[in-house]
Design a protein around this motif. Structure first.
Motif, short mmCIF file in Angstrom:
data_model
loop_
_atom_site.label_atom_id
_atom_site.label_comp_id
_atom_site.label_asym_id
_atom_site.label_seq_id
_atom_site.Cartn_x
_atom_site.Cartn_y
_atom_site.Cartn_z
N MET A 1 0.86 -1.18 0.00
CA MET A 1 0.00 0.00 0.00
C MET A 1 0.90 1.24 0.00
N ALA A 5 -2.42 5.93 -0.61
CA ALA A 5 -3.57 5.04 -0.36
C ALA A 5 -3.89 4.98 1.12
N ASP A 9 -7.42 6.10 2.99
CA ASP A 9 -8.16 5.25 3.93
C ASP A 9 -8.51 6.02 5.20
N ARG A 62 -13.91 5.54 -3.07
CA ARG A 62 -12.69 4.75 -3.32
C ARG A 62 -12.98 3.58 -4.25
N LEU A 63 -12.03 3.29 -5.12
CA LEU A 63 -12.15 2.12 -6.00
C LEU A 63 -12.23 0.83 -5.19
N SER A 64 -11.58 0.80 -4.04
CA SER A 64 -11.64 -0.40 -3.20
C SER A 64 -13.05 -0.64 -2.65
N ASP A 65 -13.86 0.43 -2.50
CA ASP A 65 -15.25 0.29 -2.06
C ASP A 65 -16.18 -0.03 -3.22
N PRO A 67 -15.65 -0.99 -7.21
CA PRO A 67 -14.75 -1.21 -8.33
C PRO A 67 -15.31 -0.85 -9.71
N ARG A 90 -11.83 8.41 -12.88
CA ARG A 90 -10.86 8.05 -11.85
C ARG A 90 -9.80 9.14 -11.73
N LEU A 95 -7.22 5.59 -7.53
CA LEU A 95 -7.72 5.19 -6.22
C LEU A 95 -9.14 5.68 -5.95
#
Length: 104
Positions: A1, A5, A9, A62-65, A67, A90, A95
């Motif tokens: 990470m 990033a 978070d 966030r892309l992690s939340d 996609p 994006r 991210l």
């Protein structure tokens, strides 16, 4: 990470910066809890010789939340629901999604 990033978070975990929301897919009706940072900048639109100022609603997620957001998907924030309009964008680091929303 990466350090960037990790900073994102922390920002999205901070209740002063981000709020809880729910994403609902237009295609499958799947739901997912997400956190978003709301922005509501004014937009100036020119039409002929006139200029019009209109309200907008945008969120960063966030892309992690989330996609793969798509136009037509719903974002529910509290009791307000919004539809994603236009293509999600994006950031340079890949991210964060920026979603342009309209009231549903």
């Amino acid at each position: 990470m990466t350090v960037f990033a990790a900073a994102m978070d922390r920002i999205y975990a901070n209740p002063s910066m981000a709020v809880a929301a729910v994403w609902i897919s237009a295609a499958t009706s799947a739901e997912r809890p997400i956190r978003v940072i709301r922005r509501a900048p004014d937009r100036i639109t020119e039409f002929g010789a006139g200029r019009f100022v209109s309200d907008t609603m945008m969120v960063d997620v966030r892309l992690s939340d989330l996609p793969d957001p798509r136009p037509g998907d719903l974002i529910v924030i509290g009791s307000d629901s919004f539809t994603i309009q236009g293509e999600p964008l994006r950031d340079r680091e890949r991210l964060i999604w920026t979603l342009d929303l309209r009231p549903s």
